[in-house]
Every structure is written in C-alpha cells, then in structure tokens.
Design a protein around this motif. Structure first.
Motif, mmCIF file in Angstrom:
data_model
loop_
_atom_site.group_PDB
_atom_site.id
_atom_site.type_symbol
_atom_site.label_atom_id
_atom_site.label_comp_id
_atom_site.label_asym_id
_atom_site.label_seq_id
_atom_site.Cartn_x
_atom_site.Cartn_y
_atom_site.Cartn_z
ATOM 1 N N PRO A 1 0.802 -1.233 0.000
ATOM 2 C CA PRO A 1 0.000 0.000 0.000
ATOM 3 C C PRO A 1 0.830 1.276 0.000
ATOM 4 O O PRO A 1 0.425 2.272 -0.612
ATOM 5 C CB PRO A 1 -0.839 -0.126 1.272
ATOM 6 N N HIS A 2 1.987 1.278 0.672
ATOM 7 C CA HIS A 2 2.766 2.518 0.730
ATOM 8 C C HIS A 2 3.358 2.880 -0.627
ATOM 9 O O HIS A 2 3.836 4.000 -0.829
ATOM 10 C CB HIS A 2 3.876 2.414 1.786
ATOM 11 N N GLN A 3 3.309 1.953 -1.588
ATOM 12 C CA GLN A 3 3.783 2.245 -2.939
ATOM 13 C C GLN A 3 2.714 2.929 -3.785
ATOM 14 O O GLN A 3 3.006 3.394 -4.888
ATOM 15 C CB GLN A 3 4.220 0.941 -3.630
ATOM 16 N N LEU A 4 1.504 2.978 -3.286
ATOM 17 C CA LEU A 4 0.402 3.591 -4.021
ATOM 18 C C LEU A 4 0.364 5.096 -3.797
ATOM 19 O O LEU A 4 0.851 5.595 -2.788
ATOM 20 C CB LEU A 4 -0.934 2.987 -3.575
ATOM 21 N N SER A 5 -0.233 5.797 -4.730
ATOM 22 C CA SER A 5 -0.464 7.234 -4.558
ATOM 23 C C SER A 5 -1.567 7.448 -3.527
ATOM 24 O O SER A 5 -2.278 6.508 -3.131
ATOM 25 C CB SER A 5 -0.878 7.862 -5.888
#
Length: 295
Positions: free
Chosen positions: A154-158
C-alpha cells in the motif's frame, strides 16, 4: 458484482437527533451541558440515493455522518438503519457492515502490507471461506481499478490509490451504503476528481447509496439531493440546481464558490440561456453550443 438493493422503508431514518461531544470540564462547569453539535436533526435517506451533506467546517455534517453507522450515538432522538436502532449494541456490527465509511486519511484504514490482503482483511476477520474472499476481493479491486496493483504494498500507491483501496475494503463487505467523509480533503485536485467520479460510478452501476460529506461545492455536481448544514441543523434540502440558485446565500454560509459557478451566473446575466445544471466546464460548453445553434 451484486450488492443488496432491496428496501421499501428508508435505509437511514434520522429522527430528531441531538448530539454534543463530551467535554473535559472543571468542577464548576460539570453541571453545565456541553454545547450541542447537532440540534433536532431529522433526515431520511432511501436505498440507492446519492446524497451530499454540504457545509463548512464545524457545521455538523461529519458528526451526522458518524451517527449513521453507530460510531456515535445520539443524546436524544433515534437513528434507524434499515429499521435497526444504532443504540442497540446487538445490532451495531450488522449496521456497520451495511454502512461503510471512508475517512479523510486512507492510511488510517489500511492495515495489511499487501493490497489484496488489505481488501480481504475484514472478510478474513469474520471467518469468510477463502474462495468467497478471493471472489469478493477480485470484484472489489476491479470496481475501484486496482486489480493491477493487487500484489503491491500500500505505501507504494499514490494518495488517490490508497483511498481507492480503502473503498475496496468496504466494497468487499457488500454494503448498502458508503459514506465518504471528506474523503478527498488530503488529495490533489486530479485525485479528488477521480474519487468523486468513482463514487458516482459505484452509485450508478451498483445501486449503492452514497452519502458524500464535503465542504466543496464542485464535488456535489453528481448528487441527486444536497442537504445543506449550518450550526448543527439542516437549513436547506434540494437538487443541486436548487441549492446553487442563490450563490450569495452559499457565500454567507462560508462556502467557497467555484469559478465555474461565477462564470455561469455572469453568462446568464449576459443573456445566455444556460440551464441551472450548467455548473461544470463540460455543461457550460454544451449549453453555449446549444445556445449558438438556436441563433
């Protein structure tokens, strides 16, 4: 993806609700009542409606939203969800499965370290079988356009994608209603438009009841009914065209008037017969083209 869309009575029936947040008081203040955030509010919302709760910060709209799924309980009055009283502790879990909430910060709703696991979290917690979890997660991720990111962290998502993931986790539970409580306030303008468009599509394609809580007039264009709040009370209800008719009143209620609203008002004053719904660039353009073709 099929969602429950059967109801004759109101899905949400808010009856003369008053609510005040508990305050830390000095000994001398303990007998004094806390100031009410909501005062004798009544509202009915039917299954499949797209409602916008509109008002400036402090108007009471977010408090009203939290009363709709038993995150808060009324001091006076009742809130019924499909006939179930939110004050009945034995019904609160069922109520929250029917009425999902999306908050300002998506990171507060993301738990797992992989996108598909996060969308499955609530289902797994309730002991759903693995095959059903897979089916629902697939459908939910597809509905929000994140199927390609299912194996990402999730932390890779905008920011906008993380908000979509929060919505996917709610969709997997197959709710009857989604409340978006200032869900775009931490997003950039492009992501904000994407989330508003997603809510509109979920309403249109799946028959979901949408309660869109916002202080931004440009976000309520797609709503079927706007509920305008001020100082803990409902001061006006109506279609977007009805609410937008009096721009000066909206300014008096401390709402920011988008440039497109001002443009439409000036064009009408100049003699262009634009409809009351012409408050977006696309609608204004169509209205001007239609007016030109009549000459």
């Amino acid at each position: 993806m099929e969602l429950n869309n059967t109801a004759h009575a109101p899905l949400l029936d808010i009856q003369h609700v008053t609510y005040a947040y508990p305050l830390q008081k000095t000994q001398a203040e303990k007998d004094a009542p806390s100031p009410a955030v909501l005062r004798d509010v009544s509202l009915q919302i039917r299954q499949g409606e797209y409602i916008a709760l509109l008002g400036h910060n402090g108007s009471g709209k977010s408090t009203l939203a939290r009363l709709c799924n038993a995150l808060l309980l009324p001091d006076r009055g009742r809130v019924l969800v499909a006939g179930q009283d939110t004050r009945d502790a034995t019904q609160q879990q069922a109520i929250r499965q029917q009425i999902g909430m999306v908050f300002q910060n998506p990171d507060n709703q993301i738990i797992a370290t992989v996108v598909e696991d996060d969308a499955a979290w609530s289902l797994a917690l309730q002991g759903f079988p693995a095959t059903l979890i897979r089916e629902r997660v697939d459908a939910a991720l597809a509905a929000v356009g994140l199927e390609h990111a299912r194996h990402q962290m999730p932390h890779q998502l905008s920011g906008g994608q993380r908000q979509r993931l929060a919505i996917a986790g709610i969709l997997a539970l197959r709710p009857r209603c989604i409340i978006a409580d200032e869900a775009t306030s931490m997003l950039d303008p492009s992501s904000r438009q994407d989330i508003v468009a997603l809510l509109s599509r979920l309403h249109r394609e799946f028959g979901l009841t949408i309660i869109h809580v916002t202080h931004l007039l440009e976000e309520v264009v797609q709503a079927q009914r706007i509920v305008l709040m001020e100082q803990g009370q409902i001061v006006q209800e109506g279609t977007p065209a009805t609410i937008w008719h009096d721009i000066e009143r909206l300014r008096a209620l401390k709402l920011i008037i988008p440039d497109t609203f001002t443009l439409t008002t000036r064009l009408r004053a100049a003699g262009f017969p634009l409809s009351a719904e012409a408050v977006t660039i696309d609608a204004i353009e169509k209205g001007l083209i239609g007016a030109e073709s009549n000459y």
